[in-house]
Design a protein around this motif. Structure first.
Motif, PDB file in Angstrom:
ATOM      1  N   GLU A  78      14.733  44.577   3.384  1.00  0.00           N
ATOM      2  CA  GLU A  78      14.806  45.912   2.771  1.00  0.00           C
ATOM      3  C   GLU A  78      14.489  45.841   1.276  1.00  0.00           C
ATOM      4  OE1 GLU A  78      18.349  48.029   5.269  1.00  0.00           O
ATOM      5  OE2 GLU A  78      18.927  46.372   3.985  1.00  0.00           O
ATOM      6  N   ILE A  79      15.005  44.787   0.636  1.00  0.00           N
ATOM      7  CA  ILE A  79      14.800  44.645  -0.807  1.00  0.00           C
ATOM      8  C   ILE A  79      13.325  44.427  -1.110  1.00  0.00           C
ATOM      9  CG2 ILE A  79      15.346  43.201  -2.803  1.00  0.00           C
ATOM     10  CD1 ILE A  79      18.051  42.625  -1.448  1.00  0.00           C
ATOM     11  N   ASN A  80      12.649  43.704  -0.206  1.00  0.00           N
ATOM     12  CA  ASN A  80      11.246  43.378  -0.425  1.00  0.00           C
ATOM     13  C   ASN A  80      10.279  44.507  -0.106  1.00  0.00           C
ATOM     14  OD1 ASN A  80      11.830  40.870  -1.312  1.00  0.00           O
ATOM     15  ND2 ASN A  80      11.469  39.839   0.636  1.00  0.00           N
ATOM     16  N   SER A  81      10.796  45.673   0.281  1.00  0.00           N
ATOM     17  CA  SER A  81       9.882  46.750   0.623  1.00  0.00           C
ATOM     18  C   SER A  81       9.656  47.658  -0.586  1.00  0.00           C
ATOM     19  CB  SER A  81      10.445  47.549   1.799  1.00  0.00           C
ATOM     20  OG  SER A  81      11.730  48.014   1.463  1.00  0.00           O
ATOM     21  N   VAL A  82       8.560  48.397  -0.541  1.00  0.00           N
ATOM     22  CA  VAL A  82       8.256  49.369  -1.588  1.00  0.00           C
ATOM     23  C   VAL A  82       8.284  50.757  -0.955  1.00  0.00           C
ATOM     24  CG1 VAL A  82       6.569  50.106  -3.294  1.00  0.00           C
ATOM     25  CG2 VAL A  82       6.773  47.680  -2.727  1.00  0.00           C
TER      26      VAL A  82
END
Lengths: 306, 281
Positions: free
Chosen positions: B46-50
């Motif tokens: 989730e953190i790695n998504s934009v």
């Protein structure tokens, strides 16, 4: 009878003296072993080759020759000063402004604001560097790059490019220390008499004028103190670059202390690390001397006026 | 009453400026904490998504379990607690003892010794880093808490602080009276002075504790074995792991920061007051 009383008094003062020396001795003994001796020994070590295990061998001035021919060492000095300046100068201005706002008579929730603004200071530098490491992540999902994307800019490789690295580390310094310095300035402002402001208000002075003509001049000694401690503090920058850049410590962001730490504890060249420590020592002494001279100068001119 | 109304109308620009600065400052202060909390509750994916997440997720416990799989979090916290408590107690004892001597006992060379202590405050501790490491290895204290505790007892600021407090807060008459009663100097310190300076213990204690708890460079150098890592060194190990799991890293950072925030909020006023007093003096 008289004699014994006198003798008693003598032993009494003697006993007190011995007790006093005993009471203060732990500091001096510990400082001699873990403070003074290491400092002197640093000079000695800087002329030797030592890998941390084998016997030391005399190396003359080669350690100094080595670091002064190492471009990364120059970079580390330059980085330290640039990051220090970027992190400290805006911080002092902003913390004076916040302190001025906190000191204003009109506000409610003064203590709440003070607590919130001070909160970053209790966070460890490691935690700060980890959090801001994600804020300044190189990828588009990093907070800073995400914000930039609204302006069709970036993504910036924060931990790899010349100015972005320095900006990111300076931001960490700024964020952690601004509240601390605010509290120091606030304490200074609270010792300024309220009547001065009242008089200025009656004369119709604006807040800008109050800040410039009353607060800042009265605050001069505290400003000097903060400038001094921040300068020395920023020369010792280590944790932020190490956590942010990792063990690799890229040239764009390495600081002097990080340089000497890496020489000693990653490369096991304790001699060059000591030489770097000596150079840092000379820089700190020089800056301290300049600082003292400046504050003396300012102190003297103030006395002349009054 | 009427003057207040006039003042309020007249200085509304000022009021706006004041609140603007304070609210802005508070938001900037708080945002990284909030950001840390949000990330501590999110999965790496989730953190790695934009766009990245800006609201808390549901993986707080899961992330922390990953932390405990990678580092001995509670062991490190125990180590930090042990080291910080020991240094704090030792420092309070030694600093107040020396402070008492400087404040109340007459002895030769008092001024010189006191100035010497003040001068040591000017010397940055990193200068002797390498020889200090050498001494610690020579003593066989590598990976031993003594390496942190013993040098940690050197505290020039603490002596200065205690001297000021005892000089103002403990009247001469009481010390003299105890002396006439035949108390030894140490007994006077222990039974008379110490009970009178407990507030100073509290304030200096918080400052010292926080310093030791947050210290990083020296523990990193002398505590190599993960079993003796303090929290800060363990966090760094977590952050250095080959596989970057931001949710996990933020979770570790979050739980390492929470206790200190708690302590701070409890002693908030005392703490801020003591720091500013120390600086203005």
């Amino acid at each position: 009878m008289k004699m014994t009383k006198k003798a008693n008094q003598l032993t009494e003062t003697k006993r007190t003296t011995i007790a006093a020396y005993l009471f203060i001795s732990p500091f001096f003994i510990l400082f001699a072993i873990f403070g003074l001796f290491p400092m002197i020994f640093s000079f000695y070590l800087s002329f030797f080759r030592w890998d941390g295990l084998d016997p030391m061998t005399f190396n003359g001035l080669n350690n100094f020759r080595f670091i002064f021919s190492d471009p990364i060492f120059y970079s580390s000095i330059k980085n330290t000063f640039i990051i220090g300046l970027l992190g400290t100068l805006p911080q002092i201005i902003v913390s004076i402004l916040i302190a001025f706002a906190l000191n204003s008579a009109l506000i409610r929730f003064r203590n709440t604001f003070r607590t919130l603004i001070f909160l970053p200071y209790i966070t460890s530098i490691v935690a700060v560097a980890i959090i801001f490491g994600l804020v300044f992540n190189n990828q588009p999902f990093g907070f800073a790059n995400y914000i930039l994307s609204f302006f069709d800019a970036g993504p910036i490789r924060w931990s790899a490019e010349y100015w972005p690295v320095k900006f990111a580390i300076a931001t960490m310094v700024f964020w952690r220390w601004v509240g601390y310095n605010t509290i120091i300035f606030l304490a200074g402002m609270q010792s300024i008499s309220k009547e001065l402001y009242e008089a200025a208000k009656i004369d119709g002075a604006t807040i800008g004028q109050q800040l410039r003509l009353i607060t800042l001049p009265m605050l001069k000694p505290i400003v000097m103190f903060v400038v001094f401690t921040s300068t020395i503090g920023s020369l010792q920058l280590f944790t932020e670059p190490l956590i942010f850049l990792g063990r690799g410590l890229r040239e764009e962001g390495i600081t002097v202390v990080a340089y000497l730490w890496r020489d000693a504890f990653v490369y096991n060249t304790f001699g060059t690390a000591s030489a770097a420590a000596i150079v840092l020592f000379v820089i700190i002494i020089t800056l301290t001397a300049i600082n003292l001279a400046l504050s003396n100068l300012i102190g003297r001119s103030k006395r002349k006026v009054s | 009453m009427s003057t207040k109304e006039v003042g309020e109308g007249k200085f509304s620009v000022k009021k706006f400026f004041v609140y603007f600065v304070l609210v802005g400052g508070a938001l900037v202060s708080l945002f990284p904490f909030y950001y840390m909390f949000v990330m501590a509750t999110r999965l790496n994916r989730e953190i790695n998504s934009v766009p990245p997440p800006f609201t808390p997720g549901t993986h707080l416990v899961e992330n922390f379990q990953k932390v405990t799989e990678n580092i001995d979090f509670f062991g490190a916290m125990g180590n930090s607690l042990y080291v910080a408590t020991t240094v704090t107690l030792g420092t309070l004892f030694l600093c107040s003892l020396a402070g008492y001597a400087f404040a109340k006992l007459p002895f030769k060379g008092k001024k010189v010794f006191f100035v010497m202590i003040l001068v040591t405050m000017m010397v940055p501790p990193q200068l002797g880093l390498i020889p200090q490491y050498y001494i610690i290895t020579a003593l066989g204290w590598l990976n031993d808490f003594k390496a942190i505790i013993v040098p940690g007892l050197i505290n020039a600021f603490g002596i200065f602080w205690m001297r000021q407090y005892i000089a103002e807060g403990v009247p001469y008459e009481i010390v003299e009276a105890a002396k006439i009663d035949g108390c030894s100097n140490f007994r006077i310190y222990w039974n008379v002075v110490v009970p009178m300076i407990l507030p100073a213990f509290a304030t200096l204690g918080i400052i010292v504790f926080m310093h030791v708890w947050n210290d990083f460079l020296w523990p990193l150098v002398v505590l190599r074995d993960p079993a003796v890592h303090t929290l800060q060194v363990a966090l760094r190990a977590l952050n250095d792991a080959r596989q970057m799991d931001y949710g996990m890293i933020m979770s570790g950072t979050f739980w390492a920061t929470v206790p200190l925030i708690f302590v701070f909020l409890m002693f908030n006023r005392l703490f801020i007051q003591s720091l500013s007093e120390g600086a203005v003096k």
